[in-house]
Motif scaffolding. Sequence first.
Motif, PDB file in Angstrom:
ATOM      1  N   VAL A 193      -3.060  -3.011  -3.518  1.00 41.17           N
ATOM      2  CA  VAL A 193      -2.623  -2.049  -4.531  1.00 41.17           C
ATOM      3  C   VAL A 193      -1.115  -2.189  -4.747  1.00 41.17           C
ATOM      4  CG1 VAL A 193      -4.476  -0.431  -3.990  1.00 41.17           C
ATOM      5  CG2 VAL A 193      -2.279  -0.224  -2.820  1.00 41.17           C
ATOM      6  N   PRO A 194      -0.609  -1.780  -5.892  1.00 41.59           N
ATOM      7  CA  PRO A 194       0.826  -1.913  -6.160  1.00 41.59           C
ATOM      8  C   PRO A 194       1.667  -1.046  -5.225  1.00 41.59           C
ATOM      9  CG  PRO A 194      -0.423  -1.410  -8.168  1.00 41.59           C
ATOM     10  CD  PRO A 194      -1.341  -1.187  -7.020  1.00 41.59           C
ATOM     11  N   ASP A 195       2.945  -1.363  -5.171  1.00 40.29           N
ATOM     12  CA  ASP A 195       3.888  -0.481  -4.502  1.00 40.29           C
ATOM     13  C   ASP A 195       4.013   0.820  -5.297  1.00 40.29           C
ATOM     14  OD1 ASP A 195       4.334  -2.373  -2.601  1.00 40.29           O
ATOM     15  OD2 ASP A 195       6.282  -3.016  -3.385  1.00 40.29           O
ATOM     16  N   PRO A 250      -2.306  -7.102 -11.523  1.00 42.62           N
ATOM     17  CA  PRO A 250      -1.448  -6.378 -12.478  1.00 42.62           C
ATOM     18  C   PRO A 250      -1.608  -4.862 -12.391  1.00 42.62           C
ATOM     19  CG  PRO A 250      -2.663  -8.157 -13.563  1.00 42.62           C
ATOM     20  CD  PRO A 250      -3.258  -8.008 -12.201  1.00 42.62           C
ATOM     21  N   VAL A 251      -0.528  -4.162 -12.705  1.00 46.39           N
ATOM     22  CA  VAL A 251      -0.586  -2.712 -12.861  1.00 46.39           C
ATOM     23  C   VAL A 251      -1.254  -2.412 -14.198  1.00 46.39           C
ATOM     24  CG1 VAL A 251       0.767  -0.611 -13.189  1.00 46.39           C
ATOM     25  CG2 VAL A 251       1.429  -2.260 -11.429  1.00 46.39           C
ATOM     26  N   LEU A 252      -2.320  -1.627 -14.161  1.00 45.34           N
ATOM     27  CA  LEU A 252      -3.058  -1.284 -15.374  1.00 45.34           C
ATOM     28  C   LEU A 252      -2.573   0.015 -16.001  1.00 45.34           C
ATOM     29  CD1 LEU A 252      -6.683  -2.138 -14.176  1.00 45.34           C
ATOM     30  CD2 LEU A 252      -5.087  -3.600 -15.449  1.00 45.34           C
ATOM     31  N   ALA A 253      -2.116   0.942 -15.174  1.00 51.32           N
ATOM     32  CA  ALA A 253      -1.723   2.249 -15.704  1.00 51.32           C
ATOM     33  C   ALA A 253      -0.806   2.960 -14.720  1.00 51.32           C
ATOM     34  CB  ALA A 253      -2.963   3.105 -15.974  1.00 51.32           C
ATOM     35  N   SER A 263      -0.447  28.320  -8.672  1.00 48.14           N
ATOM     36  CA  SER A 263      -1.748  28.161  -8.014  1.00 48.14           C
ATOM     37  C   SER A 263      -2.552  27.002  -8.580  1.00 48.14           C
ATOM     38  CB  SER A 263      -2.562  29.455  -8.144  1.00 48.14           C
ATOM     39  OG  SER A 263      -2.824  29.746  -9.510  1.00 48.14           O
ATOM     40  N   VAL A 264      -2.162  26.506  -9.738  1.00 49.01           N
ATOM     41  CA  VAL A 264      -2.914  25.421 -10.381  1.00 49.01           C
ATOM     42  C   VAL A 264      -2.765  24.114  -9.608  1.00 49.01           C
ATOM     43  CG1 VAL A 264      -3.097  24.018 -12.476  1.00 49.01           C
ATOM     44  CG2 VAL A 264      -2.811  26.503 -12.645  1.00 49.01           C
ATOM     45  N   GLY A 265      -1.618  23.894  -8.956  1.00 42.14           N
ATOM     46  CA  GLY A 265      -1.388  22.645  -8.236  1.00 42.14           C
ATOM     47  C   GLY A 265      -0.929  21.542  -9.170  1.00 42.14           C
ATOM     48  N   TRP A 266      -1.090  20.306  -8.721  1.00 42.72           N
ATOM     49  CA  TRP A 266      -0.654  19.152  -9.511  1.00 42.72           C
ATOM     50  C   TRP A 266      -1.577  18.942 -10.701  1.00 42.72           C
ATOM     51  CZ3 TRP A 266       3.938  16.999  -8.761  1.00 42.72           C
ATOM     52  CH2 TRP A 266       4.542  17.102  -7.511  1.00 42.72           C
ATOM     53  N   VAL A 267      -0.980  18.688 -11.866  1.00 41.68           N
ATOM     54  CA  VAL A 267      -1.727  18.456 -13.102  1.00 41.68           C
ATOM     55  C   VAL A 267      -1.290  17.122 -13.684  1.00 41.68           C
ATOM     56  CG1 VAL A 267      -2.192  19.278 -15.438  1.00 41.68           C
ATOM     57  CG2 VAL A 267      -1.909  20.920 -13.575  1.00 41.68           C
ATOM     58  N   THR A 268      -2.263  16.261 -14.004  1.00 40.82           N
ATOM     59  CA  THR A 268      -1.946  14.975 -14.641  1.00 40.82           C
ATOM     60  C   THR A 268      -1.546  15.216 -16.086  1.00 40.82           C
ATOM     61  OG1 THR A 268      -3.448  13.742 -13.191  1.00 40.82           O
ATOM     62  CG2 THR A 268      -2.857  12.723 -15.299  1.00 40.82           C
ATOM     63  N   ILE A 269      -0.344  14.771 -16.444  1.00 39.50           N
ATOM     64  CA  ILE A 269       0.141  14.964 -17.812  1.00 39.50           C
ATOM     65  C   ILE A 269       0.249  13.642 -18.568  1.00 39.50           C
ATOM     66  CG2 ILE A 269       1.364  17.090 -17.234  1.00 39.50           C
ATOM     67  CD1 ILE A 269       3.960  15.461 -17.197  1.00 39.50           C
ATOM     68  N   PHE A 270       0.013  12.520 -17.871  1.00 39.36           N
ATOM     69  CA  PHE A 270       0.107  11.230 -18.548  1.00 39.36           C
ATOM     70  C   PHE A 270      -0.650  10.191 -17.742  1.00 39.36           C
ATOM     71  CE2 PHE A 270       2.401   7.114 -18.979  1.00 39.36           C
ATOM     72  CZ  PHE A 270       2.173   6.880 -20.318  1.00 39.36           C
ATOM     73  N   ASN A 271      -1.361   9.320 -18.446  1.00 40.13           N
ATOM     74  CA  ASN A 271      -2.032   8.184 -17.829  1.00 40.13           C
ATOM     75  C   ASN A 271      -1.968   7.055 -18.846  1.00 40.13           C
ATOM     76  OD1 ASN A 271      -3.856   6.366 -16.541  1.00 40.13           O
ATOM     77  ND2 ASN A 271      -4.798   8.102 -15.492  1.00 40.13           N
ATOM     78  N   GLY A 272      -0.979   6.166 -18.706  1.00 36.84           N
ATOM     79  CA  GLY A 272      -0.780   5.108 -19.682  1.00 36.84           C
ATOM     80  C   GLY A 272      -0.162   3.875 -19.059  1.00 36.84           C
ATOM     81  N   LEU A 281       7.817  16.585 -10.199  1.00 30.94           N
ATOM     82  CA  LEU A 281       7.113  15.457 -10.817  1.00 30.94           C
ATOM     83  C   LEU A 281       6.790  14.421  -9.746  1.00 30.94           C
ATOM     84  CD1 LEU A 281       9.402  14.775 -13.914  1.00 30.94           C
ATOM     85  CD2 LEU A 281       7.261  16.061 -13.929  1.00 30.94           C
ATOM     86  N   ARG A 282       5.718  13.664  -9.953  1.00 27.11           N
ATOM     87  CA  ARG A 282       5.424  12.502  -9.128  1.00 27.11           C
ATOM     88  C   ARG A 282       4.617  11.521  -9.963  1.00 27.11           C
ATOM     89  NH1 ARG A 282       0.805  14.519  -4.718  1.00 27.11           N
ATOM     90  NH2 ARG A 282      -0.877  14.914  -6.242  1.00 27.11           N
ATOM     91  N   VAL A 283       4.690  10.225  -9.607  1.00 26.48           N
ATOM     92  CA  VAL A 283       4.007   9.198 -10.378  1.00 26.48           C
ATOM     93  C   VAL A 283       3.461   8.139  -9.424  1.00 26.48           C
ATOM     94  CG1 VAL A 283       6.129   7.861 -10.760  1.00 26.48           C
ATOM     95  CG2 VAL A 283       4.236   7.641 -12.369  1.00 26.48           C
ATOM     96  N   ARG A 284       2.343   7.534  -9.811  1.00 26.50           N
ATOM     97  CA  ARG A 284       1.778   6.434  -9.044  1.00 26.50           C
ATOM     98  C   ARG A 284       1.254   5.375 -10.001  1.00 26.50           C
ATOM     99  NH1 ARG A 284      -3.898   8.802  -6.414  1.00 26.50           N
ATOM    100  NH2 ARG A 284      -4.908   9.416  -8.375  1.00 26.50           N
ATOM    101  N   ALA A 285       1.124   4.151  -9.479  1.00 22.49           N
ATOM    102  CA  ALA A 285       0.630   3.021 -10.268  1.00 22.49           C
ATOM    103  C   ALA A 285      -0.826   2.757  -9.903  1.00 22.49           C
ATOM    104  CB  ALA A 285       1.474   1.782 -10.006  1.00 22.49           C
ATOM    105  N   ILE A 286      -1.573   2.224 -10.857  1.00 23.50           N
ATOM    106  CA  ILE A 286      -2.997   1.960 -10.647  1.00 23.50           C
ATOM    107  C   ILE A 286      -3.301   0.531 -11.075  1.00 23.50           C
ATOM    108  CG2 ILE A 286      -5.339   2.639 -11.289  1.00 23.50           C
ATOM    109  CD1 ILE A 286      -4.191   5.432 -11.915  1.00 23.50           C
ATOM    110  N   SER A 287      -3.973  -0.206 -10.197  1.00 22.39           N
ATOM    111  CA  SER A 287      -4.460  -1.551 -10.518  1.00 22.39           C
ATOM    112  C   SER A 287      -5.979  -1.551 -10.364  1.00 22.39           C
ATOM    113  CB  SER A 287      -3.825  -2.592  -9.593  1.00 22.39           C
ATOM    114  OG  SER A 287      -4.394  -2.501  -8.289  1.00 22.39           O
ATOM    115  N   ARG A 288      -6.603  -2.714 -10.554  1.00 23.03           N
ATOM    116  CA  ARG A 288      -8.063  -2.783 -10.413  1.00 23.03           C
ATOM    117  C   ARG A 288      -8.498  -2.536  -8.971  1.00 23.03           C
ATOM    118  NH1 ARG A 288      -9.623  -7.458  -8.041  1.00 23.03           N
ATOM    119  NH2 ARG A 288      -8.134  -9.203  -7.998  1.00 23.03           N
ATOM    120  N   LEU A 289      -7.552  -2.659  -8.034  1.00 22.49           N
ATOM    121  CA  LEU A 289      -7.873  -2.423  -6.631  1.00 22.49           C
ATOM    122  C   LEU A 289      -7.674  -0.970  -6.216  1.00 22.49           C
ATOM    123  CD1 LEU A 289      -6.324  -5.602  -4.991  1.00 22.49           C
ATOM    124  CD2 LEU A 289      -8.704  -5.190  -5.644  1.00 22.49           C
ATOM    125  N   GLY A 290      -7.127  -0.147  -7.129  1.00 22.12           N
ATOM    126  CA  GLY A 290      -6.955   1.258  -6.829  1.00 22.12           C
ATOM    127  C   GLY A 290      -5.531   1.733  -7.058  1.00 22.12           C
TER     128      GLY A 290
END
Length: 262
Positions: free
Chosen positions: A51-53, A79-82, A94-103, A132-141
């Motif tokens: 998986v990506p760094d 490759p990083v897909l998103a 109380s809502v916790g973390w909410v995804t505001i972008f996936n691109g 805020l926090r962000v993570r990268a996603i590849s085909r491996l996760g």
Amino acid sequence: ECSIGGSNASSCTALGAASGAAYRCRVRALNSVGPSGWSSPVQTSTLAATVPDAPGVASASASDPLLLRWAAAAERGTPVLAYELQARDWWAPSVGWVTIFNGSQPELDTGDLPLPEPLYGLRPLPGVPYPLRVRAISRLGPSLWGPESNLTIPQRGGCGLSDEQVFRDAPAATKAGIQSGLLACVAAADQAACAQRRIQQQVGLSAPCAACWVQEGLCSIRRCVLQCLQPASAVCARCSQANCFPACVLCSGMPEWAFPPP
């Protein structure tokens, strides 16, 4: 196979090698007469794809709408897909973390797309830290989450963080306290000063924020006197919203959605 020119070259990069594969490599030299013999082969292997760094820290521009950016993640054989960007809403903890972008790009222009509630279009309250926090996603996760950062918009008006906390935690009591403070000072020689003191004492608002709500209340008394014979009525609320809320938004620096309910 890779070829290198020059008598001092002693390394090369083999493009297109598969991740996690074993290779046997050998080398020979060439000159104007021809090639030498091959060297003894050596065994080597490429690292397995993973998986990506984690991406870098997300930061915001000072523009409106906001432009959020983060450092792209290092790919690890695939490759990083998103990128997935999440935020926590201070107004609704109380809502916790909410995804505001996936691109696919390491940035988000908040003017380009609708964002999920309860982030209200990601137009944060002034002076409030939004994690805020962000993570990268590849085909491996997905990667690990990158370092958390805080998005904070500078205070724009009379109401700051402590005032916004009053509105968030006790909206109904805040509205009742503002109304009672105004009504208690109707006959005062200096209505504005009297009401401001009472609202500060009863509601807990700062002096600059209380002053904005005194202006709103006095505006409602002047512009909506007939509609507000019953201050808690829907007719009174509609008149105040139409005639007095716009000036209160400018004075307080708060968006209207954060005002006490009508």
